[in-house]
Design a protein around this motif. Structure first.
Motif, PDB file in Angstrom:
ATOM      1  N   VAL A 235       4.827-116.331  49.337  1.00 14.78           N
ATOM      2  CA  VAL A 235       4.069-114.747  49.390  1.00 14.78           C
ATOM      3  C   VAL A 235       4.798-113.856  49.200  1.00 14.78           C
ATOM      4  O   VAL A 235       4.410-112.838  48.624  1.00 14.78           O
ATOM      5  N   PHE A 236       5.329-113.838  51.286  1.00 18.63           N
ATOM      6  CA  PHE A 236       5.937-112.047  51.634  1.00 18.63           C
ATOM      7  C   PHE A 236       6.772-111.558  49.772  1.00 18.63           C
ATOM      8  O   PHE A 236       7.393-110.788  49.640  1.00 18.63           O
ATOM      9  N   CYS A 237       7.461-113.028  49.354  1.00 20.94           N
ATOM     10  CA  CYS A 237       9.098-112.315  49.079  1.00 20.94           C
ATOM     11  C   CYS A 237       8.660-112.180  47.206  1.00 20.94           C
ATOM     12  O   CYS A 237       8.791-111.589  46.644  1.00 20.94           O
ATOM     13  N   VAL A 238       8.170-112.813  46.755  1.00 21.55           N
ATOM     14  CA  VAL A 238       7.737-113.054  45.073  1.00 21.55           C
ATOM     15  C   VAL A 238       6.201-112.059  45.067  1.00 21.55           C
ATOM     16  O   VAL A 238       6.414-111.157  44.008  1.00 21.55           O
ATOM     17  N   CYS A 239       5.160-111.588  45.739  1.00 19.97           N
ATOM     18  CA  CYS A 239       3.879-111.056  45.748  1.00 19.97           C
ATOM     19  C   CYS A 239       3.950-109.572  46.063  1.00 19.97           C
ATOM     20  O   CYS A 239       3.115-109.308  45.833  1.00 19.97           O
ATOM     21  N   ASN A 244       5.664-103.985  47.022  1.00 18.94           N
ATOM     22  CA  ASN A 244       6.375-102.605  48.628  1.00 18.94           C
ATOM     23  C   ASN A 244       7.597-101.552  48.190  1.00 18.94           C
ATOM     24  O   ASN A 244       7.251-100.831  48.347  1.00 18.94           O
ATOM     25  N   LEU A 245       8.755-102.583  47.153  1.00 25.02           N
ATOM     26  CA  LEU A 245       9.514-102.101  46.771  1.00 25.02           C
ATOM     27  C   LEU A 245       9.888-101.050  46.017  1.00 25.02           C
ATOM     28  O   LEU A 245      10.406-100.196  46.003  1.00 25.02           O
ATOM     29  N   ALA A 263       5.483-104.650  39.237  1.00 26.00           N
ATOM     30  CA  ALA A 263       5.436-105.753  40.392  1.00 26.00           C
ATOM     31  C   ALA A 263       3.959-105.544  41.438  1.00 26.00           C
ATOM     32  O   ALA A 263       3.909-106.636  41.878  1.00 26.00           O
ATOM     33  N   VAL A 264       3.106-105.341  40.424  1.00 26.84           N
ATOM     34  CA  VAL A 264       1.319-104.875  40.931  1.00 26.84           C
ATOM     35  C   VAL A 264       1.077-106.545  40.097  1.00 26.84           C
ATOM     36  O   VAL A 264       0.073-106.593  41.084  1.00 26.84           O
ATOM     37  N   MET A 265       1.757-106.738  38.811  1.00 27.05           N
ATOM     38  CA  MET A 265       1.148-108.187  38.576  1.00 27.05           C
ATOM     39  C   MET A 265       1.402-109.145  39.670  1.00 27.05           C
ATOM     40  O   MET A 265       0.764-110.086  39.285  1.00 27.05           O
ATOM     41  N   LEU A 266       2.902-109.673  39.802  1.00 22.48           N
ATOM     42  CA  LEU A 266       3.546-110.474  40.683  1.00 22.48           C
ATOM     43  C   LEU A 266       2.443-110.588  42.089  1.00 22.48           C
ATOM     44  O   LEU A 266       2.080-111.579  42.439  1.00 22.48           O
ATOM     45  N   SER A 267       2.131-109.479  42.119  1.00 21.47           N
ATOM     46  CA  SER A 267       1.254-109.001  43.826  1.00 21.47           C
ATOM     47  C   SER A 267      -0.398-109.951  43.490  1.00 21.47           C
ATOM     48  O   SER A 267      -1.034-110.968  44.138  1.00 21.47           O
TER      49      SER A 267
END
Length: 311
Positions: A235-239, A244-245, A263-267
């Motif tokens: 969850v931290f690495c993918v979402c 945050n990067l 990146a927002v979509m992955l969250s």
């Protein structure tokens, strides 16, 4: 969010899959934790319930994002919904990170200090921590909202961040807005990602290490502990990591990265992955899921056997 119009079908399909998986799973977990807290409350259930509430808030607003994606990322909805987008879409991201961290810390203290952990006040402490988390994320979202909107209105009252209906929402920032918003985003990375991620890694590494040394702990429980740690790490690495990067890259380049929307979509996938954590953590959730699967497959086997008997 500059790349929002490219591949809008990818955004739409991701939102739909997340909603179809996440909403029923989180709704099931919500009623399970509420019933558990009424009968025999535990600190872990309080944190999991708040994590479920965070996901449900996010999922309840997701149909609005589906409409935006279906319109090729053009905002054809009332302006008030664009304003709510900041709170009801981004706020659960921060709250989910904090409650995932709380779950990891609770699991670590449970096995590291079992005598102290059995104190009666642990429920009160868990409630106080949960309330503090919600106050923190609401305050943080409010600061981000102020930095993104009001800063430009002081300089030029005619410039509003989300343009009128028919344009994009929360994407085209002025230089003055970025000047105020980028430091806030960098602070978000530190408070809502780096520190929680370090805490989660420390807690789960030691949690698994301690469980592996206990001879009376069964193999299944050890596997669930590993699954819980890996699920949180995914969850931290993918979402959350790409999102945050984008804040870090944006701060360095003093702009909105063109890939930030992806990146927002992955969250959003967070809401469909959290049920894995519920399954690994809660015995009640596992029991309900197993009972449901037995009911589904039992009916299927019964119908198949009856068809063979009639033939």
């Amino acid at each position: 969010m500059e790349d929002g119009q490219d591949g809008h079908l990818l955004f739409l399909s991701t939102y739909i899959v997340t909603f179809l998986i996440g909403f029923p799973a989180n709704l099931l977990a919500f009623f399970t934790f509420v019933r558990k807290l009424r009968s025999k409350p535990a600190p872990i259930d309080i944190f999991l319930l708040n994590l479920t509430i965070s996901d449900l808030i996010f999922l309840s607003f997701l149909p609005v994002k589906m409409k935006e994606a279906a319109d090729s990322m053009i905002w054809n909805m009332p302006y008030i919904l664009c304003r709510l987008n900041i709170f009801l879409f981004f706020l659960p991201i921060y709250s989910s990170i904090l409650f995932l961290t709380a779950v990891s810390a609770e699991r670590f203290f449970c096995v590291s200090f079992p005598v102290l952990y059995k104190g009666r006040r642990r429920i009160i402490y868990s409630l106080a921590i949960s309330v503090s988390f919600w106050v923190l994320v609401v305050a943080n979202a409010s600061v981000a909202y102020w930095a993104g909107y009001n800063s430009s209105q002081k300089e030029n009252a005619s410039e509003e961040l989300p343009p009128p209906t028919g344009q994009r929402c929360y994407s085209n920032f002025t230089k003055e807005q970025l000047k105020n918003l980028l430091p806030v985003r960098l602070n978000i990375v530190l408070v809502f990602f780096c520190i929680p991620f370090i805490i989660c890694c420390f807690c789960y590494i030691n949690f698994i290490r301690i469980l592996s040394k206990l001879p009376h702990i069964g193999r299944r429980r050890k596997l669930r502990a590993i699954g819980l740690a890996l699920g949180t790490l995914v969850v931290f690495c993918v979402c959350f990591a790409p999102y945050n990067l984008s804040h870090v890259v944006g701060y360095i380049k003093r702009e909105n990265p063109p890939w930030r929307m992806k990146a927002v979509m992955l969250s959003t996938l967070n809401a469909s992955l959290d049920p894995v954590i519920f399954y690994c953590t809660s015995w009640e959730v596992r029991k309900i899921i197993k009972r449901g699967l037995r009911g589904v497959f039992g009916k299927h086997c019964t119908s198949v056997s009856s068809e063979h008997s009639t033939k």
